[in-house]
Design an enzyme around this catalytic site. Structure first.
Site, PDB file in Angstrom:
ATOM      1  N   SER A 298       0.839  -1.197   0.000  1.00 31.55           N
ATOM      2  CA  SER A 298       0.000   0.000   0.000  1.00 31.55           C
ATOM      3  C   SER A 298       0.875   1.248   0.000  1.00 31.55           C
ATOM      4  O   SER A 298       2.038   1.211   0.425  1.00 31.55           O
ATOM      5  CB  SER A 298      -0.871   0.030   1.251  1.00 31.55           C
ATOM      6  N   ASP A 299       0.321   2.374  -0.471  1.00 28.74           N
ATOM      7  CA  ASP A 299       0.988   3.651  -0.234  1.00 28.74           C
ATOM      8  C   ASP A 299       0.834   3.964   1.255  1.00 28.74           C
ATOM      9  O   ASP A 299       0.009   3.363   1.955  1.00 28.74           O
ATOM     10  CB  ASP A 299       0.390   4.755  -1.104  1.00 28.74           C
ATOM     11  N   TRP A 300       1.626   4.896   1.726  1.00 26.99           N
ATOM     12  CA  TRP A 300       1.703   5.191   3.159  1.00 26.99           C
ATOM     13  C   TRP A 300       0.423   5.902   3.633  1.00 26.99           C
ATOM     14  O   TRP A 300       0.219   7.087   3.362  1.00 26.99           O
ATOM     15  CB  TRP A 300       2.927   6.068   3.410  1.00 26.99           C
TER      16      TRP A 300
END
Ligand code: BGC
Length: 756
Positions: A298-300
């Site tokens: 996932s992106d942060w």
């Protein structure tokens, strides 16, 4: 280390808090799996019994064997990532490398190393503004794309991958290929422009270069994360076929050409679903239709659920501290225990991560911090990339290259006395020796504004020993004009800082720089404008300036690179990877969607232009841009001849001859565009291929280009296939997407249907 100051997470947390309209973003310790406290941890497997370490086995087999040897808690530990810096009141996991983007614990009992993650596409970035890692920065991604040179992109990737490895990282969050649909997007400088073929080709080469270091690269941000305003909440709307022929095609081609170990899903929603829990994006398109074997991280701060995210294809939650809770912590453990997430799914998540580690050499070639870095050699890699990506947009009366006999050269603006501008955000690479300018721009992330300490002024002075070369800061336009009046040539450096999480407020140069250029050009018609911008900008002063050089964010060796191009040591050969509009009114969205001041209201971005991105939109609407995609001048001239087509193994092959008809050596980028004459396409024509060739004066070269059949086809969502319509197609051999003198031939194609 209390001095670790990282304001970036706070900015993201704020946005997340607003987004969710939640009281606060607090992660309860109870959400974390207690691996360390696992009482019945089995004994370490003796080295001789670690069958998965047998390098003669396939990555799939090794991953399978390692997975079989794991406890449930060990499996769970692979799918939950940690941030590598403090996050608000949460202290960084001490096992992570300081100021780094992320960390995933290894399984030492089985000889499996931890994953150490670093940003990103321009080099090894740091997450904190105090005592950051100082590393080599490539020019912006857009600059690399503007080289249209596959080998340079590979070399840049290999260089930053080597620095990542030497710094102890085995995962690079690099491989950004979001299409430039929105010229105001604050992250355009990280990506590779508006055309799927060009962007994918260049980013794939970078990924191959990175992975040649046994470092996993990460294709991102999947998908349609094409503006920063409202990135946590916006819903990007686009049809399946249109997406598959544009943004998704770029991602698909990157996968095919470079096989990145991981893919990062984006913040935004796509047609209603968050990208990191989109069954369509992750399960259907990526894993099923494209057969992707790596893992999805996932992106942060992009995870919003446990069950939906896991079942819909997310394999690893990155930096759980950024999310509302550790969704892939205890919550996932419970979801598997009670059957909401099948055990087979958890196994597959871990399998994919392990497989990538074996496949890319992360296990067999462990990283260690403190490796030697040859900064001098790496600066040359960066400088070469920068100078080849500079685009000479205009050169009236041959004002460039600068003449040796000049007596007075005035350099104005953009801190060109000390350095070159860098873009802000997670991709920022802190310069060796620190920023040339401090204390400007936003106080907190994605600021402050950083300048690489490579002085254009000094590089110009070194090349004009007989001239008086003076600098004026350009703050007072009238004073700058007076200083410029009696110069043989004036170089105005104009800049536009952009950064992650914020889009450019407009396409105009900020801080009255347009007025500065007009005032200086009025005082001295020999005014050359050097642009350091994140992407396309408007140029109301174009008619008054003698020459314009697009230098982008030029990276570690930027000042030298600019001077080498200005003086003709390097003949400019960059070509625009994006259309420069005359005004925002020409864009599919004249006004950017969303409200940068209020990130709490969900909104949609209707990508009604579909696959007609950039030059395709301009063609479709009959609009004349300021500078077209593919445009770029040289100090020499090139002629084309002999355009011909043939079919080989069912693929269209095009060939032609290019000749340097000028007086100096130079590089050209002949471009091929295809257009159907009967069939219905999203836009009149598409880029089908190009080559970059270096030629001495009078020299000729035969060039041959094979066309990807998808560039001749339309996507059909119903049958999930590409269809070439029978009929006549025009092939153009052109200098840009708007070359009125392009040579062309017609050919007939037979109907054909194919996958994927
Ligand atoms: C960015 C990613 C980046 C990550 C880690 C996010 O905010 O969107 O591109 O890799 O942070 O720093």
């Amino acid at each position: 280390m209390n001095s670790e100051l990282n304001l970036r997470p706070l900015a993201i947390a704020l946005a997340a808090a607003l987004t969710l309209a939640a009281a606060t973003v607090i992660v309860v310790a109870a959400g974390l799996p207690a691996y360390a406290a696992e009482a019945a941890m089995p004994a370490a497997v003796p080295v001789a019994e670690r069958t998965w370490m047998d390098t003669s086995l396939s990555a799939d087999r090794r991953a399978e064997l390692a997975l079989k040897a794991m406890t449930q808690k060990e499996k769970l530990s692979w799918v939950l990532g940690w941030f590598g810096s403090d996050f608000g009141d949460k202290k960084r996991n001490p096992a992570a490398l300081p100021f780094s983007a992320g960390y995933i614990p290894g399984t030492p009992r089985l000889g499996l190393p931890a994953l150490f993650e670093t940003d990103a596409g321009l080099g090894v970035a740091s997450q904190a503004t105090k005592t950051p890692r100082e590393r080599t920065s490539l020019p912006s991604g857009l600059a690399t794309a503007a080289t249209w040179d596959r080998e340079l992109a590979y070399n840049g990737g290999a260089m930053i991958g080597a620095e990542a490895r030497a710094s102890g990282f085995n995962v690079m969050l690099a491989g950004g290929v979001n299409l430039l649909r929105e010229p105001r997007n604050g992250r355009n400088f990280e990506y590779a422009g508006e055309d799927p073929l060009l962007a994918a080709t260049m980013v794939a080469q970078q990924i191959k270069g990175i992975q040649s270091n046994h470092v996993i690269a990460t294709m991102k941000h999947f998908a349609v994360n094409d503006q920063e305003t409202g990135r946590f909440i916006l819903d990007a709307r686009i049809g399946d076929a249109e997406n598959r022929m544009s943004d998704l095609l770029a991602f698909q081609m990157v996968l095919e050409q470079s096989d990145p170990g991981s893919v990062m899903c984006a913040y935004n929603r796509l047609n209603g679903a968050y990208a990191c829990e989109s069954d369509y994006l992750l399960n259907q398109v990526l894993k099923k239709d494209w057969g992707y074997k790596g893992y999805v991280m996932s992106d942060w701060g992009a995870v919003h659920s446990t069950v939906a995210a896991a079942n819909n294809g997310l394999d690893q939650e990155s930096a759980w501290e950024f999310d509302k809770t550790a969704y892939f912590g205890v919550a996932l453990e419970e979801a598997v225990a009670n059957g909401h997430v099948p055990q087979a799914r958890l196994d597959n998540m871990v399998f994919r991560i392990l497989r990538a580690m074996f496949d890319k050499g992360v296990v067999d070639h462990p990283v260690a911090e403190g490796g030697a870095i040859d900064f001098a050699a790496h600066a040359v890699v960066s400088r070469t990339d920068a100078e080849e990506g500079m685009v000479l947009l205009k050169n009236a009366g041959g004002v460039l290259p600068l003449k040796a006999g000049a007596k007075k050269i005035v350099v104005i603006g953009a801190h060109a006395d000390v350095g070159v501008l860098a873009g802000g955000g997670s991709s920022l690479v802190y310069p060796v020796g620190g920023s040339a300018v401090t204390g400007i721009g936003p106080a907190s992330w994605p600021g402050p504004v950083v300048y690489h300490p490579s002085s254009p002024l000094k590089a110009i002075q070194a090349r004009a020993p007989g001239a008086s070369v003076v600098y004026h800061d350009g703050v007072d336009a009238a004073a700058a004009a007076r200083a410029a009046a009696d110069a043989d040539v004036v170089l105005v450096f104009a800049q536009q800082w952009t950064g992650e999480s914020v889009d450019a407020a407009s396409l105009s140069l900020p801080d009255n720089q347009d007025a500065l250029i007009v005032a200086v050009a009025k005082a001295n018609p020999k005014t050359v404008v050097v642009l350091e911008t994140g992407g396309p900008v408007l140029m109301p002063w174009l008619g008054q300036s003698a020459a314009v050089l697009q230098a982008w964010y030029a990276g570690t060796g930027g000042g030298e690179a600019i001077a080498r191009v200005l003086f003709g040591e390097v003949n400019p050969s960059g070509r625009l990877p994006a259309t420069f509009p005359v005004s925002a009114s020409q864009l599919p969205r004249p006004v950017l969607d969303g409200d940068p001041k209020d990130e709490s209201k969900r909104f949609t971005v209707d990508y009604h232009e579909g696959a007609a991105v950039g030059y395709k939109w301009f063609d479709l609407k009959g609009l004349k841009p300021l500078f077209p995609f593919g445009h770029g001048l040289s100090y020499t001239q090139f002629a084309y001849s002999g355009l011909a087509a043939s079919q080989k193994d069912g693929k269209l092959q095009l060939r032609f001859k290019v000749t340097n008809t000028g007086a100096v050596k130079g590089k050209d980028v002949p471009q091929l565009y295809v257009a159907p004459q009967g069939a219905k396409w999203e836009a009149p024509k598409r880029l089908a291929g190009w080559d970059k060739v270096e030629l001495a004066p009078g020299e000729s070269r035969e060039v041959s280009v094979t066309v990807d059949p998808r560039l001749l086809a339309m996507y059909d969502s119903g049958s999930k296939s590409w269809r070439i319509a029978k009929g006549s197609y025009k092939v153009q051999l052109a200098r840009s997407a708007a070359d009125a003198d392009a040579a062309s031939i017609n050919l007939t194609l037979e109907a054909r249907t194919f996958k994927p």
